[in-house]
Write an enzyme that holds these catalytic residues in place. Sequence first.
Site, short mmCIF file in Angstrom:
data_model
loop_
_atom_site.label_atom_id
_atom_site.label_comp_id
_atom_site.label_asym_id
_atom_site.label_seq_id
_atom_site.Cartn_x
_atom_site.Cartn_y
_atom_site.Cartn_z
N THR A 96 -3.57 2.36 5.23
CA THR A 96 -4.32 3.03 4.16
C THR A 96 -5.78 3.06 4.59
OG1 THR A 96 -2.82 2.20 2.48
CG2 THR A 96 -4.96 2.97 1.72
N LYS A 171 -2.40 9.14 -1.59
CA LYS A 171 -2.35 7.69 -1.85
C LYS A 171 -3.52 7.25 -2.75
CE LYS A 171 -1.98 3.17 -0.79
NZ LYS A 171 -0.91 2.27 -1.01
N LYS A 246 -9.70 -2.18 -2.89
CA LYS A 246 -9.81 -1.43 -1.62
C LYS A 246 -9.51 0.05 -1.87
CE LYS A 246 -7.69 -0.50 2.81
NZ LYS A 246 -6.66 -0.69 3.81
#
Length: 295
Positions: A96, A171, A246
């Site tokens: 990611t 995402k 994050k």
Amino acid sequence: MATIGFIGLGNMGGPMARNLVEKGHELKVFDLSDTAVKALEDAGATRAASAGEAARDVDVVVTMLPAGKHVKTVYTGPGGVIENAAPGTLFIDSSTIDVDSAREVAAAAEAKGFEMVDAPVSGGVAAAAAGTLTFMVGGSEAAFKRAEPILQAMGKAIIHAGGHGTGQAAKICNNMILGITMIATCEAFALAEKLGLDHQKLFDIASRASGQSWSLTSYCPVPGPVPTSPANNDYKPGFAAAMMLKDLRLAQDAADSAGANTPLGRDAMELYEKFTAAGNENVDFSGIINMLRGK
Ligand code: NAD
């Protein structure tokens, strides 16, 4: 079956690589941690001495690294993947990372004639071990078709999102919805407590009304209504607050870079910053209800 170079054998990459071995692929593996490499060797993979060596003479390279800077170093750095891969090798990055870095690395790969996809995952360590991850894939149709059978060995749903970087975009957009709806759900339960409304009653009503969301019906932040939610287990993750932070930071970086207005995304990021700074990095992200209650 393919020959695969797998780089980044951490909490996620380790079990993902193991699934590829178990499905009959031949793996060359590399990680900075010797212990992580040894575990994969024991599972039947071959040790590589560097990222470059893992990428040499394989059909596919898969990477599962912490952040954009690691992905850039591993692919474009000296002695890295791009320098060492044979022509025709497909690159799959499942880390990611920020959208800009994903597009930069894909452009560097393409400039040398390689096809690349960004393929971040939804689902945590348990889904990585069970081979039931969801992959969101950004890249050309042709690269997606090549990546699909490899990703199927590690996941249950493989979705083509569009061109380079759109897997990462999917995402972070999804997780921005998740962060915001979790805070909204927590605030509603905290308010209900002050108003004398029972948790189960709020759940029964909101889950059948317009307040319904995944944060409420699958991951309810108070114990009781959804027995499998981390609230029933003292907020053990689950999905750690540090991971949520994050992803919310990546969403804000992308919003700033693209000139998008995401005020609630920013508020959610700031609330998770406050929550993790108070020592809750490893608490499940739904545990933010305690901070919102003022506890
Ligand atoms: P992790 O820290 O457990 O693993 C990362 C691994 O990369 C480590 O073993 C580290 O030694 C290795 N590494 C770092 N730099 C390297 C380099 N230059 N060369 C070789 N190896 C290197 O992290 P993780 O939990 O496995 O997460 C990996 C990625 O997946 C992250 O981007 C994370 O955001 C994402 N993700 C994690 C989860 C989760 O629940 N853990 C869920 C979804 C997505």
